[in-house]
Scaffold this motif. Structure first.
Motif, mmCIF file in Angstrom:
data_model
loop_
_atom_site.group_PDB
_atom_site.id
_atom_site.type_symbol
_atom_site.label_atom_id
_atom_site.label_comp_id
_atom_site.label_asym_id
_atom_site.label_seq_id
_atom_site.Cartn_x
_atom_site.Cartn_y
_atom_site.Cartn_z
ATOM 1 N N CYS A 103 -3.924 9.891 36.986
ATOM 2 C CA CYS A 103 -4.621 10.841 36.095
ATOM 3 C C CYS A 103 -4.426 10.459 34.635
ATOM 4 N N SER A 104 -3.186 10.051 34.275
ATOM 5 C CA SER A 104 -2.878 9.774 32.876
ATOM 6 C C SER A 104 -3.597 8.546 32.354
ATOM 7 N N ALA A 105 -4.180 7.718 33.263
ATOM 8 C CA ALA A 105 -4.914 6.548 32.787
ATOM 9 C C ALA A 105 -6.193 6.962 32.087
ATOM 10 N N CYS A 106 -6.779 8.092 32.488
ATOM 11 C CA CYS A 106 -8.007 8.574 31.849
ATOM 12 C C CYS A 106 -7.729 9.765 30.937
ATOM 13 N N HIS A 107 -6.841 10.647 31.388
ATOM 14 C CA HIS A 107 -6.524 11.834 30.606
ATOM 15 C C HIS A 107 -5.316 11.509 29.726
ATOM 16 N N LYS A 108 -5.596 11.093 28.509
ATOM 17 C CA LYS A 108 -4.565 10.593 27.601
ATOM 18 C C LYS A 108 -3.811 11.749 26.938
ATOM 19 N N VAL A 109 -2.624 11.389 26.422
ATOM 20 C CA VAL A 109 -1.797 12.334 25.690
ATOM 21 C C VAL A 109 -2.127 12.225 24.210
ATOM 22 N N GLU A 110 -2.375 13.342 23.582
ATOM 23 C CA GLU A 110 -2.711 13.368 22.163
ATOM 24 C C GLU A 110 -1.630 14.108 21.383
ATOM 25 N N GLY A 111 -1.563 13.774 20.099
ATOM 26 C CA GLY A 111 -0.703 14.520 19.184
ATOM 27 C C GLY A 111 0.712 13.988 19.156
ATOM 28 N N LEU A 112 1.447 14.363 18.073
ATOM 29 C CA LEU A 112 2.840 13.993 17.903
ATOM 30 C C LEU A 112 3.695 15.241 18.085
ATOM 31 N N GLY A 113 4.931 15.080 18.484
ATOM 32 C CA GLY A 113 5.792 16.241 18.734
ATOM 33 C C GLY A 113 5.469 16.827 20.092
ATOM 34 N N VAL A 114 4.797 17.962 20.138
ATOM 35 C CA VAL A 114 4.392 18.586 21.401
ATOM 36 C C VAL A 114 3.106 17.914 21.866
ATOM 37 N N ALA A 115 3.192 17.147 22.922
ATOM 38 C CA ALA A 115 2.033 16.386 23.390
ATOM 39 C C ALA A 115 1.010 17.312 24.038
ATOM 40 N N ARG A 116 -0.239 16.940 23.922
ATOM 41 C CA ARG A 116 -1.331 17.712 24.533
ATOM 42 C C ARG A 116 -2.168 16.753 25.369
ATOM 43 N N VAL A 117 -2.199 16.992 26.662
ATOM 44 C CA VAL A 117 -2.951 16.138 27.577
ATOM 45 C C VAL A 117 -4.395 16.636 27.618
ATOM 46 N N VAL A 118 -5.324 15.726 27.388
ATOM 47 C CA VAL A 118 -6.742 16.078 27.369
ATOM 48 C C VAL A 118 -7.310 15.927 28.779
ATOM 49 N N PHE A 119 -7.795 17.028 29.361
ATOM 50 C CA PHE A 119 -8.470 16.978 30.651
ATOM 51 C C PHE A 119 -9.951 17.299 30.469
ATOM 52 N N ALA A 120 -10.240 18.457 29.926
ATOM 53 C CA ALA A 120 -11.640 18.784 29.657
ATOM 54 C C ALA A 120 -12.116 17.952 28.479
ATOM 55 N N GLY A 121 -13.305 17.365 28.621
ATOM 56 C CA GLY A 121 -13.834 16.537 27.551
ATOM 57 C C GLY A 121 -13.445 15.082 27.664
ATOM 58 N N ALA A 122 -12.840 14.679 28.779
ATOM 59 C CA ALA A 122 -12.499 13.272 28.970
ATOM 60 C C ALA A 122 -13.796 12.463 29.078
ATOM 61 N N PRO A 123 -13.805 11.199 28.657
ATOM 62 C CA PRO A 123 -15.037 10.388 28.694
ATOM 63 C C PRO A 123 -15.554 10.209 30.124
ATOM 64 N N ARG A 124 -16.914 10.119 30.243
ATOM 65 C CA ARG A 124 -17.558 9.968 31.552
ATOM 66 C C ARG A 124 -18.241 8.616 31.705
ATOM 67 N N VAL A 125 -18.396 7.881 30.624
ATOM 68 C CA VAL A 125 -19.045 6.564 30.701
ATOM 69 C C VAL A 125 -17.979 5.500 30.728
ATOM 70 N N CYS A 126 -18.403 4.291 31.208
ATOM 71 C CA CYS A 126 -17.432 3.199 31.377
ATOM 72 C C CYS A 126 -16.754 2.843 30.065
ATOM 73 N N ALA A 127 -17.554 2.801 28.981
ATOM 74 C CA ALA A 127 -17.004 2.380 27.691
ATOM 75 C C ALA A 127 -15.982 3.373 27.157
ATOM 76 N N GLY A 128 -15.954 4.599 27.691
ATOM 77 C CA GLY A 128 -14.981 5.571 27.228
ATOM 78 C C GLY A 128 -13.571 5.205 27.624
ATOM 79 N N CYS A 129 -13.424 4.471 28.740
ATOM 80 C CA CYS A 129 -12.085 4.076 29.197
ATOM 81 C C CYS A 129 -11.887 2.561 29.178
ATOM 82 N N HIS A 130 -12.971 1.819 29.460
ATOM 83 C CA HIS A 130 -12.843 0.373 29.618
ATOM 84 C C HIS A 130 -13.265 -0.354 28.350
ATOM 85 N N ARG A 131 -12.549 -1.378 28.007
ATOM 86 C CA ARG A 131 -12.864 -2.194 26.842
ATOM 87 C C ARG A 131 -14.009 -3.144 27.164
ATOM 88 N N ASP A 132 -14.933 -3.313 26.231
ATOM 89 C CA ASP A 132 -16.092 -4.204 26.407
ATOM 90 C C ASP A 132 -15.637 -5.634 26.177
#
Length: 683
Positions: free
Chosen positions: A524-553
């Motif tokens: 899960c953490s490969a797509c749903h990244k941790v954001e912020g410093l101090g108290v981390a916030r894991v992004v689930f809603a709004g994660a990218p849906r296209v290939c370029a959102g996760c994969h490097r061109d």
């Protein structure tokens, strides 16, 4: 008569020249010396420098010059009597008339520096007017005979620096030494700082050192007490016995010397141990009684008067316990050795209405029997723990059926650890399961943060949801609670109490992004990244849906819409721009890069690229078996990365295949050809 005639003749002859012989009239003090016949009274007739006879008349000055004392001795350079005479006229000039004042004198104490007279004025002397000391009564008889002035008030000579010159001897000859021996400063006559009583025949010890002098040194016998200043006796005072000064308070009951029992350290500090055996009396002294001062028990000086001593209260009249132990003898808890510690020990306490158990056995008496001192309470309430102990939980358990008794969770062996076990916790609204069962109590039951002073730890929680203890790392605009559950965050939809990272099966289809192929094995953490410093916030809603959102061109944008639609410049393109233009012309016209056009979800390789449809070069025959990297070999550095260029791959046979006639020439360059703008070297 002949000498009279000669003198008269000289006077007549010299009369017209008198004004030429005398420089001028004499001053008033010397007017008797005026006249041509009296010149030699002051002047010595000689050739050369003038000579004077001042000291011949002023013997009081001559005497001071010879003794090298006084004002003139300090201002006149004395080489000889004759030399001193020469210098008188430097200050005292004559022949300037009757009204001329030949003495140039500073008339006030402020103008005259008394140190020039050889006697420095210190302390109170510096504030005195001159006539307080310089007056006829203080001129010594010897100096009075030499002083020529008729009015003694007009001279400052003849005053001795000795104290007795101005001050009366108040001791009437009892001390022969100088006053300065005892009175060492001029600021005040008292105190007598210079007198050392240690050099007297009676040494001051103990309390005698604090006695004022006047207590012993009083008016001398026979002195008139009505006199303003009676003579104080300092010598001849009897001191061989204490009775010379002190009255016998025992009225002769003890014929011995006072020193046998008393010392100068204090009248009541009696040395009984060496002089009086109290054990022969009806009340032998033991323990601390042996160190008690006699007057603590013997209220009067009559030591033969009986003293009650059968009960402690006979002497110790104040009851420190205020009647809590009526009709009980003090000896049951105390003895003469010390009032504390009490003889009432643990074994006797166990027979009381409150036997001590556990940690109570090691508690100091004053911890329970408070406050200390005369207000100490010994008969105290002990029915419940709250009688002595403060409620550490702030009344959180007062609503229980038992009223929040401490015994439900604690005992006398220690407040911590609590006797409240997991079994009891399972009976509450929040049963401990999984990781909660291994959690330390204080991790959940702790004071609310941000409050000072810190309140008691919380044991009552109005909200038992996960967010009551755990911070929601998914909060924010992309909250799972709003995008997935549509309501308050429900941690149990993904997590279990066994472990936070061990999630329960989650239906990813509900998110609109179905996990297929290799995506199903991605963490899960490969797509749903941790954001912020101090108290981390894991992004689930709004994660990218296209290939370029996760994969490097890795193709450097060769197949992106931005490269295909990049505007062309009207200026002549450079060599690098021409090469980039070639890339744009050969990019598939399918719009934005779609990775799935070439790649599938099962694996990145092999690709699904249809060379027959999407490329200008058909793979026919043996070409179908050739690996892509055999033909697509050209690379270019794009954004610091080496990228394979697909659009400029040659499509002619000669560009890839060498002539058979040159096949035997290995390692030699045989031809250089160009395919478009690409240079090919044949070996």
């Amino acid at each position: 008569m002949a000498w009279v005639l000669v003198a008269t003749a000289l006077a007549v002859v010299c009369a017209p020249a008198l004004g030429q012989i005398s420089p001028g009239p004499m001053s008033a003090p010397h007017q008797s010396l005026e006249g041509a016949t009296k010149c030699t009274t002051c002047h010595t007739l000689a050739v050369g420098a003038p000579r004077f006879k001042c000291l011949g008349c002023h013997g009081e000055i001559a005497a001071r010059l010879r003794a090298n004392r006084g004002f003139h001795a300090r201002v006149v350079k004395i080489r000889s009597n004759e030399g001193s005479r020469e210098q008188c006229v430097k200050c005292h000039t004559e022949h300037f008339g009757r009204q001329f004042y030949i003495i140039k004198w500073k008339t006030s104490a402020e103008e005259f520096d008394h140190r020039e007279a050889g006697y420095t004025l210190q302390g109170k002397h510096a504030r005195l007017a001159c006539n307080r000391c310089h007056k006829p009564a203080n001129i010594s008889p010897e100096d009075r005979k030499l002083i020529r002035t008729r009015d003694p008030n007009r001279t400052y000579l003849g005053v001795s620096p000795a104290c007795k010159t101005c001050h009366d001897d108040v001791h009437r000859g009892q001390f022969t030494a100088e006053c300065s021996t005892c009175h060492i400063n001029f600021d005040a006559w008292k105190p007598v700082a210079g007198f050392d009583h240690g050099k007297a025949r009676f040494l001051l010890t103990g309390l005698h050192q604090r006695v004022a002098c006047a207590h012993c040194h009083k008016a001398a016998p026979g002195a008139d007490t009505l006199d303003a200043k009676p003579t104080i006796q300092f010598r001849g005072i009897a001191f061989s016995s204490c009775r010379d000064c002190h009255k016998d308070p025992h009225n002769g009951a003890f014929p011995g010397a006072c020193e046998s029992c008393h010392t100068t350290d204090g009248w009541k500090r009696v040395r009984m141990s060496s002089t009086f055996d109290h054990s022969k009396t009806p009340f032998p002294l033991a323990g601390k009684h042996s160190r008690v001062e006699c007057f603590e028990c013997h209220r009067s000086v009559n030591f033969k008067e009986p003293v009650a001593h059968e009960r402690c209260a006979d002497c110790h009249r104040k009851d420190p316990h205020r009647g809590q132990f009526q009709n009980q003898d003090c000896a049951s808890c105390h003895n003469e050795q010390d009032f504390k510690p009490s003889l009432f020990d643990l074994s006797r306490h166990q027979k009381s209405t409150y036997p001590l158990e556990g940690k109570h056995t090691a508690v100091e008496c004053a911890k329970c029997h408070t406050p200390a001192g005369a207000e100490t309470q010994y008969r105290i309430a002990h029915g419940v723990c709250a009688d002595c102990h403060r409620d550490a939980h702030g009344g959180q358990f007062a609503s229980r059926a038992d009223g929040g008794k401490c015994e439900s969770c604690h005992n006398e062996h220690g407040f911590k650890p609590s006797s409240y076990t997991m079994r009891e916790h399972r009976q509450t609204r929040f049963a401990l399961e999984g990781g909660h069962a291994a959690t330390v109590c204080s991790d959940c039951h702790k004071p609310d943060a941000g409050t000072f002073p810190a309140p008691p730890a919380r044991f009552r929680f109005p909200d038992l949801d996960c967010t009551g203890c755990h911070a929601d790392p998914h909060t924010g605009p992309s909250s799972v609670a709003t995008k997935v559950t549509g309501n308050k965050a429900d941690c149990k939809s993904c997590h279990t109490t066994r472990s936070w990272k061990q999630t329960s099966p989650f239906d990813h289809d509900r998110t609109g992004f179905t996990l297929s192929g290799a995506h199903r094995a991605v963490a899960c953490s490969a797509c749903h990244k941790v954001e912020g410093l101090g108290v981390a916030r894991v992004v689930f809603a709004g994660a990218p849906r296209v290939c370029a959102g996760c994969h490097r061109d890795i193709h450097g944008g060769q197949f992106s819409r931005a490269r295909a639609e990049e505007p062309r410049s009207s200026a002549a393109p450079s060599k690098a721009e021409a090469r980039r233009g070639a890339l744009r012309e050969n990019t598939p016209a399918a719009g934005a890069a779609d990775c799935q056009a070439c790649h599938g979800l099962l694996a990145w390789k092999p690709t699904q690229f249809d060379h027959e449809t999407n490329a200008r070069f058909s793979l026919a025959g043996a070409h179908r078996e050739v690996a892509c990297s055999k033909c697509h070999v050209e690379r270019e550095e794009i954004r610091g990365e080496s990228v394979v260029i697909y659009s400029r791959t040659p499509s002619t046979c000669a560009a890839c295949h060498a002539d058979k006639q040159t096949a035997g020439l290995r390692g030699q360059v045989i031809a250089t050809r160009y395919a478009g703008n690409r240079r090919l070297t044949l070996y």
